[in-house]
Design a protein around this motif. Structure first.
Motif, PDB file in Angstrom:
ATOM      1  N   HIS B  20      23.780  45.496  30.068  1.00  0.00           N
ATOM      2  CA  HIS B  20      24.985  46.314  29.867  1.00  0.00           C
ATOM      3  C   HIS B  20      24.884  47.038  28.528  1.00  0.00           C
ATOM      4  N   LEU B  21      24.927  48.374  28.554  1.00  0.00           N
ATOM      5  CA  LEU B  21      24.770  49.155  27.322  1.00  0.00           C
ATOM      6  C   LEU B  21      26.102  49.424  26.648  1.00  0.00           C
ATOM      7  N   LEU B  22      27.182  49.413  27.423  1.00  0.00           N
ATOM      8  CA  LEU B  22      28.516  49.638  26.858  1.00  0.00           C
ATOM      9  C   LEU B  22      29.455  48.526  27.303  1.00  0.00           C
ATOM     10  N   CYS B  31      34.595  54.987  32.844  1.00  0.00           N
ATOM     11  CA  CYS B  31      33.412  54.500  33.540  1.00  0.00           C
ATOM     12  C   CYS B  31      33.587  53.003  33.794  1.00  0.00           C
ATOM     13  N   GLY B  32      32.946  52.511  34.856  1.00  0.00           N
ATOM     14  CA  GLY B  32      33.082  51.104  35.206  1.00  0.00           C
ATOM     15  C   GLY B  32      31.868  50.281  34.827  1.00  0.00           C
ATOM     16  N   LEU B  33      30.738  50.960  34.622  1.00  0.00           N
ATOM     17  CA  LEU B  33      29.476  50.282  34.304  1.00  0.00           C
ATOM     18  C   LEU B  33      28.511  51.304  33.731  1.00  0.00           C
ATOM     19  N   TYR B  34      27.808  50.919  32.673  1.00  0.00           N
ATOM     20  CA  TYR B  34      26.677  51.716  32.204  1.00  0.00           C
ATOM     21  C   TYR B  34      25.607  50.717  31.798  1.00  0.00           C
ATOM     22  N   ALA B  35      24.517  50.675  32.558  1.00  0.00           N
ATOM     23  CA  ALA B  35      23.550  49.593  32.397  1.00  0.00           C
ATOM     24  C   ALA B  35      22.146  50.022  32.777  1.00  0.00           C
ATOM     25  N   GLU B  36      21.163  49.322  32.206  1.00  0.00           N
ATOM     26  CA  GLU B  36      19.784  49.390  32.690  1.00  0.00           C
ATOM     27  C   GLU B  36      19.584  48.164  33.570  1.00  0.00           C
TER      28      GLU B  36
END
Lengths: 108, 108
Positions: B20-22, B31-36
């Motif tokens: 999870h980046l944020l 936004c609900g998700l920002y991930a690698e």
């Protein structure tokens, strides 16, 4: 998906390549930009502030020097930066390979 | 930034790793998700639908088979997928290396 090339972006040096992953209508005014950005060796993205939005960089490849609201630090693959509304940032490629990162602008 | 490991995600096989980046408060409910996300060889992320939000995958490494609302296609580094609200998707690693991609959920 479309690719944009910007000269002296935000007063930086050389050229920055922006691969836009989402078009405006897909972002529903919730995000302002979602892109993979490439800065070639010796090039940079100049200092700029964000107001009414944040911007996150996620470094994928290369080595850079990042200005976090003026404070400098080295960044490399795997690093995350976050610029909240009211702050500024800049990024320079100081390595010998392209510096590649994800850029996400979220409104609010 | 925090890392989560999910078994049999959305009914898929094996394990999926989410970087999870944020955090939620940084995404301001835009936004609900920002991930690698990393899917190891032989593992998958099962089919699931999105409602009231879209999800974009941007493939960074590896090879996969992507279900675009049921329709299958191969994906590799540089490919972008987009699932609008009301549609579903799934992703399986069919290569011998980890399949790594960015995932972004935008509300609306």
């Amino acid at each position: 998906m479309h690719i944009e090339q910007v000269e002296k972006m935000c007063g930086g040096f050389g050229q920055v390549t922006i691969k836009h992953l989402l078009e405006e209508e897909q972002m529903k005014d919730k995000c302002g930009l979602y892109a993979e950005v490439t800065i070639n060796p010796g090039c940079s993205l100049g200092f700029h502030e964000h107001h009414g939005e944040s911007e996150t960089y996620y470094i994928l490849k290369g080595e850079g020097v990042y200005s976090d609201n003026g404070e400098l630090r080295r960044v490399k693959a795997g690093d995350v930066t976050f610029t909240p509304s009211g702050s500024g940032h800049a990024l320079a490629n100081v390595g010998s390979e392209p510096l590649v990162f994800m850029a996400l602008i979220i409104r609010g």
